[in-house]
Design an enzyme around this catalytic site. Structure first.
Site, short mmCIF file in Angstrom:
data_model
loop_
_atom_site.label_atom_id
_atom_site.label_comp_id
_atom_site.label_asym_id
_atom_site.label_seq_id
_atom_site.Cartn_x
_atom_site.Cartn_y
_atom_site.Cartn_z
CD GLU A 183 -10.45 10.24 14.46
OE1 GLU A 183 -11.06 9.71 14.65
OE2 GLU A 183 -10.06 9.74 12.81
CG ASP A 242 2.22 5.01 11.78
OD1 ASP A 242 3.10 5.09 12.75
OD2 ASP A 242 3.40 4.17 11.26
#
Lengths: 262, 262, 262
Positions: free
Chosen positions: A138, A66
């Site tokens: 990422e 998150d």
């Protein structure tokens, strides 16, 4: 028992965990990891439970760490606070999924992103609908999916894991099946589980546990590799550049490559 | 800068190295390795460069170690001379491709043989046309593709790498895609690169470098394995039988299995 | 030479071993392992022999450890008797197949179960007809295919090996080809071998031996892992629960999950 981020359904021999943070795209925060582990405790205490099924909702399985919670961590002290997302807690959860004497089934219908791919990679069996897709985003933020990588390599091989990390592009369910990230591609997830369940229920709990222990010994992943994953991810996450990237996205909806252009 | 065995084209964010030894089937000799490394130096010094693209010409990507140069090395002293093909220089080049903080793309349209397969296996991304084919012919000469094998296993898994080595047969581009030696099969290499490039340019150079370092730690290849590859290949190459095989081929066009029949 | 559990056919450059225990579903007992190794001795002494071909009969390749022999071993002493099936003898045989300087071809037309999958996984080349199928049923009995697993992972990757072990379900020849357990899927096994043979005969015996040694060094399997496989399997096999499962099946035709229901 009432949970904040998941909900639970029990049936004979199995327990289903439904991720229930749709307002945050089923992302992973500290409470989610705690609650997921509490349900795994509960499953371990139930000798009749053989299967633990993980599922998302409304086209979202799980979208990883998150970011809003990370953006709120202003200081090193905040990051060490127990109520924050912890890379080591995430890694331990993946490890636990691969060693618990229960069969973990990921039932995927929709988007799986970043740390969500780790949950899938660490599952014993993955079933997915054709509309599902999987991505490791990422690197776009200056991060790497450090904890996901060892389990993803184990499941799909080195090159497909590397490709997903490098290109950051989503792969389709069909491609995920081709590389063994998905074990069964099906329009009817419940039917597929129903067909497989009687066979799986023939296994003793102790046999499942011994199997998972034995396979761990037959592969590259060691405690040292897991510790390396945790420290490398924590290191990357503490870089000012990465924290700026995340904060600019959470606060202004601005992607890193957009700010670079300015 | 002018090169003897390659030519260079630069565009925004990328640098293309075209193998230019067609008269020797784009085989690898000492100068080729030196020049290839010089261009990698140049790419490293250019912070705006993210992609290094390797390509062949006229249906030949690269056919591995130059046999004519090996055949000329009569003595141990010749083999140690710096102007000869050096197994360690070749291995270091493969390693460098896998660690340099640039994205290495092999753009294959045609034949890839022996050490050429190593360049492909060590690339981050491999794109190939359907007419491409890949073979490891070393064992026919009493050699083994020692330096190629660790990187090929990493990319395609153990069994496909072993099969190619054992059968010595070329595999088609389709089969190469099936085993993940090729990441994208396409009739239009340039279009495929053009589509992928904007996405790849979003990555920071430092992220690319960290990714390549991290993935190396997550797999079997160590410095010790690379040294073993070099010493085993040098050992095989120094065997009189192997040197005869190569010399008979270079001088008389005679294959080892033909001379055995006599 | 006359064998009890196999029969032998020789032709130029190759030797075919036909499993000949159809009355016991071509299962593996102590005599079978001894005879198989005797024929491998014979092949090693014949410098002209390059290929050793393993085949079954009448739709059965090999169905693994002979349960009737295990059921007869009442005591620890019985299990140590040299005439019984020995987990270490089985593991050593798999290892030998992967290191002997001959090319081992499994020619599969039919059922392959449990330890039979190990013979296939340890072969250099596997050819199979579309009607073939492969299963690891060990876990249903409270066992694990400990010796098969390292060689199966090496051949097909971690996840497909794990799936077969966990689900205990047979996979089709098509699926076995998809995961690289089968190298060539063909209706005409003899034609496929005939086509490949001249190419394989070009390899020197010493090259085949060096190749197999070198590939072993490039992968995870060590002597320590093989010893662990033997001790873990022996441990599981000595559990009273497992011995009861096997004895109830051999004596009363009763499966473990049937007895659990009572």
């Amino acid at each position: 028992m009432k949970y904040e981020t998941i909900s639970i359904t029990q049936s004979v021999g199995s327990l289903t965990i439904t991720f229930n943070r749709l307002e945050k795209q089923n992302s992973i925060n500290a409470i989610f990891l705690t609650e997921l582990n509490e349900v795994l405790d509960q499953a371990e205490q139930d000798a009749t439970c053989r299967l633990v099924i993980l599922e998302g909702q409304q086209g979202v399985f799980c979208t990883g760490m998150d970011f809003t919670e990370i953006a709120r961590q202003e200081s090193e002290k905040d990051r060490e606070a127990t109520e924050s997302f912890s890379p080591s807690h995430y890694m331990e959860t993946l490890k636990r999924l691969t060693l618990i004497p229960k069969i973990i089934i990921s039932k995927v219908d929709g988007r799986v992103v970043a740390g969500g791919v780790g949950l899938v990679a660490a599952s014993d069996i993955v079933m997915a609908t054709p509309r599902s897709q999987f991505s490791l985003s990422e690197a776009l933020w200056g991060l790497l999916p450090c904890s996901v990588i060892p389990y993803l390599i184990r499941r799909v091989g080195y090159q497909p894991a590397y490709q997903m990390t490098l290109t950051t592009l989503p792969i389709s369910a069909q491609e995920a099946y081709r590389i063994h990230l998905v074990d069964e591609l099906t329009e009817t997830l419940d039917d597929s589980i129903r067909r497989l369940k009687p066979r799986l229920l023939r296994l003793e709990e102790s046999t499942i546990g011994q199997m998972k222990q034995y396979f761990r010994k037959m592969w590259l992943i060691t405690d040292a590799i897991e510790e390396q994953a945790i420290s490398e991810f924590s290191e990357l996450l503490s870089q000012p550049k990465v924290r700026d990237n995340i904060r600019n996205f959470v606060e202004y909806g601005q992607f890193p490559w957009e700010s670079q252009k300015q």
